[in-house]
Scaffold this active site. Sequence first.
Site, PDB file in Angstrom:
ATOM      1  N   HIS A  43       0.894  -1.023  -0.128  1.00 14.06           N
ATOM      2  CA  HIS A  43       0.115  -0.081   0.049  1.00 14.06           C
ATOM      3  C   HIS A  43       0.963   1.186   0.084  1.00 14.06           C
ATOM      4  CE1 HIS A  43      -3.707   2.190   1.689  1.00 14.06           C
ATOM      5  NE2 HIS A  43      -3.174   2.689   0.833  1.00 14.06           N
ATOM      6  N   GLU A  71      -2.573  -1.694  -3.084  1.00 11.82           N
ATOM      7  CA  GLU A  71      -3.588  -0.795  -2.689  1.00 11.82           C
ATOM      8  C   GLU A  71      -3.358   0.569  -2.612  1.00 11.82           C
ATOM      9  OE1 GLU A  71      -4.981  -3.954   1.091  1.00 11.82           O
ATOM     10  OE2 GLU A  71      -3.893  -2.144   1.367  1.00 11.82           O
ATOM     11  N   HIS A 199      -8.081  -6.035   7.513  1.00  8.71           N
ATOM     12  CA  HIS A 199      -7.762  -5.081   8.261  1.00  8.71           C
ATOM     13  C   HIS A 199      -7.932  -5.359   9.832  1.00  8.71           C
ATOM     14  CE1 HIS A 199      -6.133  -0.641   8.572  1.00  8.71           C
ATOM     15  NE2 HIS A 199      -6.827  -0.847   9.920  1.00  8.71           N
TER      16      HIS A 199
END
Length: 252
Positions: A43, A71, A199
């Site tokens: 990410h 991401e 997450h």
Amino acid sequence: MTLLSVNVNKVAVLRNSRGGLLPDPIDAARCALGAGCDGITVHPRPDQRHIRTEDVLRFPEVLGYAEFNIEGNPFAACRGSYPGLLELVRQTRPAQVTLVPDSDGQLTSDHGFDLSRHDPRLQALIASFKQEGCRVSLFVDAAAPGIARVADYAADRIEIYTGPYAAAFASNTFSRQLDECAATAAEATSVGLGVNAGHDLDQQNLGPLLQAIPCIAEVSIGHALFSEALYQGLADTVRRYLAIVRQSPSPS
């Protein structure tokens, strides 16, 4: 079968805290892939506080048949050596791009897209990513209204933000959050979308989530995985260091 994508951002955080080249997130990816994981997630952010542009460009050479998932915020502007998410995708051709509405001020992704109204900018960006040949997943909150709009945008999957579920699991009060995740997954599949989740998932809360939502195609796990590895992998590392020092000559 649910696939595991290992997010190696935390390795870059540790490297950047000291400077230099170690630990190398590419080496962490090799280790995770050697252990059998199905893919690698990164990410990158414009401030490059962990995974950097030059890191992202190196991953395709080590992935083999494993999937690469990038991401990021599709609206984040270019800055310094960060060329923007779409350009990174063009240069690396990941299997999947996961769009996340994060900002520089966020320590980590903590909410999904607002799907309550149509966003033509997001729809146009999804089309651009699809033109690059990658699967597009949208980060969404559990129980968020408007899940069907993700299909209208021609995205392929949602990724359910599981932070609230994980927090509730820690206090054993998670039934409502788990039901919300399950309902969101059911709504997504009813309109032809695939379902990812991620997450704060860990070895304790992942199993119940997958039991309740067997349609989850992929989980992306980083923070907890590397936190657990500090302890579950630390003892062997200490033994290896002891073997080295005990084989060295004794002081005269």
